[in-house]
Structure formats: structure tokens, C-alpha cells
Scaffold this motif. Structure first.
Motif, PDB file in Angstrom:
ATOM      1  N   LEU A   1      -3.862  10.367   3.412  1.00 53.26           N
ATOM      2  CA  LEU A   1      -3.816   9.340   4.448  1.00 53.26           C
ATOM      3  C   LEU A   1      -4.567   9.855   5.669  1.00 53.26           C
ATOM      4  N   ILE A   2      -5.629   9.135   6.077  1.00 52.44           N
ATOM      5  CA  ILE A   2      -6.432   9.594   7.224  1.00 52.44           C
ATOM      6  C   ILE A   2      -6.293   8.679   8.420  1.00 52.44           C
ATOM      7  N   ASN A   3      -5.445   7.667   8.316  1.00 50.98           N
ATOM      8  CA  ASN A   3      -5.253   6.748   9.424  1.00 50.98           C
ATOM      9  C   ASN A   3      -3.760   6.590   9.659  1.00 50.98           C
ATOM     10  N   SER A   4      -3.385   5.719  10.535  1.00 50.53           N
ATOM     11  CA  SER A   4      -1.992   5.499  10.880  1.00 50.53           C
ATOM     12  C   SER A   4      -1.176   5.003   9.686  1.00 50.53           C
ATOM     13  N   PRO A   5       0.055   5.521   9.499  1.00 49.44           N
ATOM     14  CA  PRO A   5       0.903   5.018   8.421  1.00 49.44           C
ATOM     15  C   PRO A   5       1.342   3.568   8.628  1.00 49.44           C
ATOM     16  N   ALA A   6       1.069   2.990   9.784  1.00 56.76           N
ATOM     17  CA  ALA A   6       1.431   1.588  10.037  1.00 56.76           C
ATOM     18  C   ALA A   6       0.742   0.659   9.038  1.00 56.76           C
ATOM     19  N   GLY A   7      -0.446   1.022   8.571  1.00 52.79           N
ATOM     20  CA  GLY A   7      -1.183   0.195   7.619  1.00 52.79           C
ATOM     21  C   GLY A   7      -0.592   0.178   6.220  1.00 52.79           C
ATOM     22  N   LEU A   8       0.362   1.049   5.955  1.00 56.78           N
ATOM     23  CA  LEU A   8       0.956   1.117   4.619  1.00 56.78           C
ATOM     24  C   LEU A   8       1.796  -0.104   4.272  1.00 56.78           C
ATOM     25  N   THR A   9       2.032  -0.984   5.227  1.00 54.97           N
ATOM     26  CA  THR A   9       2.783  -2.209   4.944  1.00 54.97           C
ATOM     27  C   THR A   9       1.883  -3.312   4.376  1.00 54.97           C
ATOM     28  N   ARG A  10       0.586  -3.079   4.340  1.00 52.77           N
ATOM     29  CA  ARG A  10      -0.346  -4.084   3.815  1.00 52.77           C
ATOM     30  C   ARG A  10      -0.091  -4.334   2.327  1.00 52.77           C
ATOM     31  N   HIS A  11      -0.461  -5.533   1.894  1.00 49.75           N
ATOM     32  CA  HIS A  11      -0.231  -5.939   0.510  1.00 49.75           C
ATOM     33  C   HIS A  11      -1.509  -5.840  -0.311  1.00 49.75           C
ATOM     34  N   ILE A  12      -1.372  -5.299  -1.522  1.00 50.18           N
ATOM     35  CA  ILE A  12      -2.456  -5.311  -2.498  1.00 50.18           C
ATOM     36  C   ILE A  12      -2.156  -6.488  -3.414  1.00 50.18           C
ATOM     37  N   CYS A  13      -2.993  -7.512  -3.357  1.00 46.93           N
ATOM     38  CA  CYS A  13      -2.760  -8.750  -4.109  1.00 46.93           C
ATOM     39  C   CYS A  13      -3.658  -8.883  -5.335  1.00 46.93           C
TER      40      CYS A  13
ATOM     41  N   TYR B   1       0.734   7.120  -6.489  1.00 40.20           N
ATOM     42  CA  TYR B   1      -0.516   7.696  -6.996  1.00 40.20           C
ATOM     43  C   TYR B   1      -1.149   8.771  -6.127  1.00 40.20           C
ATOM     44  N   LYS B   2      -0.525   9.133  -4.995  1.00 36.13           N
ATOM     45  CA  LYS B   2      -1.196  10.071  -4.084  1.00 36.13           C
ATOM     46  C   LYS B   2      -1.487  11.420  -4.727  1.00 36.13           C
ATOM     47  N   GLU B   3      -0.590  11.926  -5.544  1.00 37.69           N
ATOM     48  CA  GLU B   3      -0.848  13.222  -6.187  1.00 37.69           C
ATOM     49  C   GLU B   3      -1.855  13.100  -7.324  1.00 37.69           C
ATOM     50  N   ALA B   4      -1.660  12.124  -8.201  1.00 37.18           N
ATOM     51  CA  ALA B   4      -2.541  11.968  -9.356  1.00 37.18           C
ATOM     52  C   ALA B   4      -3.983  11.687  -8.943  1.00 37.18           C
ATOM     53  N   LEU B   5      -4.160  10.898  -7.877  1.00 33.14           N
ATOM     54  CA  LEU B   5      -5.502  10.547  -7.402  1.00 33.14           C
ATOM     55  C   LEU B   5      -5.949  11.410  -6.234  1.00 33.14           C
ATOM     56  N   GLN B   6      -5.120  12.363  -5.831  1.00 34.29           N
ATOM     57  CA  GLN B   6      -5.399  13.264  -4.712  1.00 34.29           C
ATOM     58  C   GLN B   6      -5.753  12.480  -3.450  1.00 34.29           C
TER      59      GLN B   6
ATOM     60  N   LEU C   1       0.838  -1.189   0.000  1.00 34.62           N
ATOM     61  CA  LEU C   1       0.000   0.000   0.000  1.00 34.62           C
ATOM     62  C   LEU C   1       0.879   1.246   0.000  1.00 34.62           C
ATOM     63  N   SER C   2       2.026   1.165   0.655  1.00 32.60           N
ATOM     64  CA  SER C   2       2.963   2.286   0.681  1.00 32.60           C
ATOM     65  C   SER C   2       3.441   2.650  -0.722  1.00 32.60           C
TER      66      SER C   2
ATOM     67  N   ASN D   1     -12.409  -9.159   0.062  1.00 37.46           N
ATOM     68  CA  ASN D   1     -11.578  -8.479   1.058  1.00 37.46           C
ATOM     69  C   ASN D   1     -10.110  -8.334   0.655  1.00 37.46           C
ATOM     70  N   LYS D   2      -9.693  -8.914  -0.467  1.00 41.64           N
ATOM     71  CA  LYS D   2      -8.308  -8.755  -0.910  1.00 41.64           C
ATOM     72  C   LYS D   2      -8.138  -7.555  -1.829  1.00 41.64           C
ATOM     73  N   ARG D   3      -9.225  -6.856  -2.095  1.00 39.73           N
ATOM     74  CA  ARG D   3      -9.197  -5.702  -3.000  1.00 39.73           C
ATOM     75  C   ARG D   3      -9.275  -4.395  -2.217  1.00 39.73           C
ATOM     76  N   ILE D   4      -8.774  -3.335  -2.814  1.00 38.57           N
ATOM     77  CA  ILE D   4      -8.972  -1.997  -2.253  1.00 38.57           C
ATOM     78  C   ILE D   4     -10.460  -1.693  -2.343  1.00 38.57           C
ATOM     79  N   GLN D   5     -11.021  -1.187  -1.265  1.00 33.56           N
ATOM     80  CA  GLN D   5     -12.443  -0.860  -1.195  1.00 33.56           C
ATOM     81  C   GLN D   5     -12.629   0.614  -1.534  1.00 33.56           C
ATOM     82  N   VAL D   6     -13.576   0.904  -2.414  1.00 37.14           N
ATOM     83  CA  VAL D   6     -13.844   2.287  -2.816  1.00 37.14           C
ATOM     84  C   VAL D   6     -15.249   2.661  -2.380  1.00 37.14           C
TER      85      VAL D   6
END
Length: 115
Positions: free
Chosen positions: A30-42, A22-27, A15-16, A62-67
């Protein structure tokens, strides 16, 4: 046609790495702890969790990014506060790689169970 030797298979992206790229392009913000940035997008696909926030998790991706789009956010706003909080917290317990709220900042920290 691609030969197998030229196609690089990627099992996951952190996720990091996704956020950094993509943070700039998709605006993204981060609204939660940066600890979650180690999660994997599979999985490369996204999921709109309308059925899940309505309480149906039998086929939840549950393995997908939720929008959460306008429809999901409008539905949550119509729920009584306690039920809204419960539904949001249930989503956060599913160990999804990440959740994107569009448009807007999403639920309050109290509804997320993080504040």
C-alpha cells in the motif's frame, strides 16, 4: 451445469478485502492512504491503461483495477515531468477502485498529487 440457486452473485468486493487476501501472494504494498481501501471492485477484469495515460479516455474502463506494467511505466518515464504528473493525477481522479504498479513502486508521491 450450475443451478441458479447454487451460484452466489457478488456485486462487489472491497479493495480492503482484496488487499488483505492477496497482498502476500501478489506482493502488494500500500503506497497511499488506507482510506481508499473502502472502494468497491465491481468488475473482475483488469485494465492496462496505456491509452488513458496517452490522453485517450473515451472508452476508459474506470470500474476495473488498473495495472501499470513495464510498458506503461516506461512511457511515463519518457514524458516531461509536468506532463507525467498531469497524466498520473488524471488517472487518480477517475475514481478507479485501485492501481497496481508492477514492477516497482510506481510514481513518486509528488507525481501522484498526494505528497
Amino acid at each position: 451445469m450450475f443451478s441458479k440457486s447454487k451460484v452466489k452473485k457478488v456485486d462487489f468486493v472491497t479493495l480492503s478485502k482484496f488487499y488483505g487476501k492477496y497482498k502476500e501472494a501478489l506482493q502488494l504494498e500500500l503506497i497511499n492512504s488506507p482510506a481508499g481501501l473502502t472502494r468497491h471492485i465491481c468488475e473482475p477484469a483488469l485494465n492496462r491503461p496505456g491509452l488513458a495515460i496517452a490522453g485517450f479516455y473515451s472508452y476508459f474502463a474506470n470500474k476495473r483495477i488498473q495495472v501499470f506494467g513495464s510498458a506503461e511505466l516506461a512511457y511515463l518515464q519518457k514524458l516531461p515531468e509536468g506532463m507525467r504528473k498531469s497524466r498520473i493525477q488524471r488517472m487518480f481522479r477517475c475514481e478507479v477502485p485501485g492501481i497496481v504498479f508492477f514492477p516497482g513502486p510506481g510514481p513518486s508521491p509528488g507525481d501522484r498529487g498526494t505528497g
